[in-house]
Design an enzyme around this catalytic site. Structure first.
Site, PDB file in Angstrom:
ATOM      1  N   ALA A  95       0.777  -1.373   0.162  1.00 13.97           N
ATOM      2  CA  ALA A  95       0.041   0.162   0.075  1.00 13.97           C
ATOM      3  C   ALA A  95       0.942   1.366  -0.015  1.00 13.97           C
ATOM      4  O   ALA A  95       0.284   2.346   0.184  1.00 13.97           O
ATOM      5  CB  ALA A  95      -0.961   0.118   1.117  1.00 13.97           C
ATOM      6  N   HIS A 477       2.722  -7.867   7.817  1.00 11.02           N
ATOM      7  CA  HIS A 477       4.024  -7.393   8.481  1.00 11.02           C
ATOM      8  C   HIS A 477       4.798  -8.544   9.247  1.00 11.02           C
ATOM      9  O   HIS A 477       5.092  -8.313  10.020  1.00 11.02           O
ATOM     10  CB  HIS A 477       4.059  -6.252   9.031  1.00 11.02           C
ATOM     11  CG  HIS A 477       3.181  -5.169   8.529  1.00 11.02           C
ATOM     12  ND1 HIS A 477       2.757  -3.849   9.216  1.00 11.02           N
ATOM     13  CD2 HIS A 477       3.074  -4.736   7.120  1.00 11.02           C
ATOM     14  CE1 HIS A 477       2.268  -3.034   8.207  1.00 11.02           C
ATOM     15  NE2 HIS A 477       2.498  -3.567   7.037  1.00 11.02           N
TER      16      HIS A 477
END
Ligand code: FAD
Ligand code: SF4
Length: 555
Positions: A95, A477
């Site tokens: 993103a 992540h």
């Protein structure tokens, strides 16, 4: 007899073309080395990127099922991991948000005291920021405005900020969609088109506005001679001539990643190897190489201290909302609800509703049993009282237009571990498996915030199905597993990314990170890779045999 440099196919082979791999490929090529990059995923261009994620075979990566996209979802007992797989690694699906973490991350974890991080890292962050074209987001969308309003109501409006994004944005006052000659590298880079704020970043930018790695680091590496082998999976790495520490170089074996039968095995030789296959990819490959005896000297810390950035994905759906929440850059803004807890507003583009399949109605409850009970009773009550509203909140059509994703991260510590094992339900093949203490799924203050946002605008708070029903947090992540340490006793690599026990062998990706950053990790992965590569001498200096030293001096 040791081989001379020109007897090798390449000086360095880089495994993986994501953030760490692209930095390594560019910097090594710049230093005069002959570099090959092996990438399991495919090459994506505006022409072949999917318009929506309902085109599953061009979105998801599961080549055994003929899904050959760039986005992968891998379930573990401790986390549901979302990750990228493409030429350009996670940058194709990410993103674009690139933030510098707080300085305190260098004070804890196995990397603390091994290098003057706080003095050295700022310049590597600045190099990565310049290379990736990071600037403040100027295109706030409706999702960002809702976040700002909710923060104001909660009395934390002062923490609202516009994200730093790797996007080519139009100049002030000009509409997006205009093409310019290379704006970043003095004419050496490709021409670019300004962002139109369509929100499509996470299903790949079809408008040439996102600064993915194939537009900067990897583009320049290829321009200066690096050869990228796409759809090529590395399956073996062995020291040449039986030299256990790799002093004579390495043999790298590959197979076609998307083939079912003709896997076209190939063999390459090189002087040095850079593992940059991501936290999951590098752990998987290194475990296999250790267990089959190709690299038996890899340290026992492999698979230890895997972190999720203490991430939790929650959100709010506004089934009758008048605003189109899919517009704006994918992550446009953020707030801090306390010193450790950071929330970003995220969105998917219009029509990309397939992600709704892993989302459900949010519920409270610290333990999984309570949560499931609350969820079942809440769903039953809601179905009876408001059947149409409940159905509208759960059905996927229109999800992206109506949903605000709240991406919550914390700097608090917490990790689990990985090993190779045979799952009970599929004992025919060894795979990566997680074990150890669970990381928290439930971030009470973030959940409370999502509930308040929903109340303010008449929406339904949402969460990932796995978080509610299985107590498994979702994360994009994933970090750690080959941590930086002072010796083999507490790390797999040293502070320069050099693998303990082997010469000219490095790990350069998210797997070396030794702390939860509390912000999106890609900028830190680039900066750590920049630092590691800056310490490799140039080809002209002919200083091979670079080996990690055990370091006793821990601060
Ligand atoms: C939907 C989504 C949104 C995200 N948004 C952000 C964001 O806004 N900001 C941010 O900082 N981070 C974001 N991330 C996280 C970011 O993408 C990762 O942290 C980052 O890509 C990790 O970089 P890396 O260098 O470790 O590996 P990667 O970028 O994952 O690259 C590793 C590459 O190695 C390849 N590979 C693996 N095994 C092999 C093998 N055996 N042989 C050959 N190739 C192999 C893989 O195909 C992959 O392309 C997002 C992730 C997702 C999934
Ligand atoms: S918002 Fe649209 S145009 Fe802008 S970078 Fe993202 S995908 Fe590209």
């Amino acid at each position: 007899m040791p081989a001379t440099a020109c007897e090798f196919d390449y000086d360095y082979i880089v495994i993986g073309s994501g953030f760490g791999g692209s930095v390594a490929a560019h910097r090594l090529t710049e230093k005069g080395y002959r570099v090959a990059v092996m990438e399991m995923g495919r090459r994506w261009t505006p022409e072949n990127l999917p318009k929506t994620n309902w085109i599953l075979w061009r979105w998801l990566w599961r080549p055994g099922l003929a899904l050959r996209g760039f986005f992968n979802i891998t379930p573990f007992r401790h986390a549901l991991i979302l990750h990228g797989c493409a030429v350009g690694g996670g940058s194709i699906t990410y993103a674009n948000t690139l933030l510098i973490p707080p300085e305190r991350i260098w004070d804890s974890g196995s990397w603390a005291g091994l290098a003057p991080w706080k003095q050295e890292m700022p310049r590597h962050y600045q190099t990565a920021i310049r290379m990736l074209g990071v600037t403040e987001n100027r295109i706030l969308g409706p999702a960002d405005r809702i976040l700002r309003h909710a923060a104001d109501v909660a009395g934390i409006g002062h923490t609202f900020y516009r994200t730093q994004v790797a996007v080519f944005q139009p100049p002030e006052g000009e509409a997006g969609g205009k093409t310019y000659p290379d704006p970043y590298f003095g004419g050496e880079g490709p021409e670019r088109t300004t962002c139109i704020g369509c929100g499509g970043c996470m299903i790949g930018c079809r408008f040439n506005a996102k600064n993915s790695l194939d537009k900067n680091y990897l583009y320049l590496a290829e321009k200066h001679g690096a050869r990228v082998f796409e759809e090529t999976k590395v399956v073996d790495v062995t020291p040449l001539n039986g030299q256990a520490d790799g002093r004579d170089g390495y043999e790298v074996r590959t197979a076609k990643s998307i083939a079912w039968l003709r896997r076209a095995p190939k063999r390459f030789t090189c002087r040095g190897v850079i593992f940059a296959a991501s936290a999951l990819g590098s752990m998987d490959l290194l475990f296999r190489l250790k267990q089959k005896g190709s690299l038996p000297g890899l340290g026992d810390q492999l698979g230890q201290r895997v972190r999720t950035n203490a991430e939790s994905l929650i959100g709010v759906r506004f089934p009758h909302g008048s605003e189109d929440l899919s517009k704006g850059i994918a992550i446009g803004s953020g707030i801090y609800i306390d010193q450790d807890t950071h929330i970003e507003a995220a969105n998917y583009p219009e029509g990309a509703d397939a992600i709704a399949i892993i989302v459900t109605v949010h519920t409270g409850g610290r333990t999984v049993c309570v949560r499931i009970l609350l969820w079942v009773s809440g769903m039953a009550r809601s179905m009876l009282r408001h059947p149409i509203k409940t159905f509208r909140s759960l059905q996927p059509v229109g999800w992206s237009r109506e949903s605000l994703i709240l991406l919550c991260m914390q700097t608090v510590d917490g990790y689990f571990h990985m090993r190779m094992g045979r799952p009970w339900f599929w004992p025919f093949r060894k795979v990566l498996m997680s074990y150890g203490k669970r990381v928290p799924t439930f971030i009470p203050r973030a959940n409370e915030f999502a509930r308040k946002v929903a109340e303010q605008v008449g929406g339904t708070p949402m969460s990932m199905v796995t978080e509610i029903l299985f107590d498994v947090p979702g994360t994009a992540h994933i970090l750690g597993g080959c941590p930086i340490g002072g010796s083999r006793a507490d790390g797999v690599v040293d502070h320069r990314g050099r693998v303990f026990g082997y010469r000219n062998m490095y790990v350069c990706d998210g797997s070396v990170l030794a702390a939860n950053l509390g912000v999106n990790p890609s900028l830190t992965i680039c900066a750590i890779a920049e630092r590691a590569m800056s310490m490799i001498p140039s080809a002209a200096e002919k200083q091979w045999d670079d080996a990690a030293e055990e370091c006793a001096a821990r601060g």
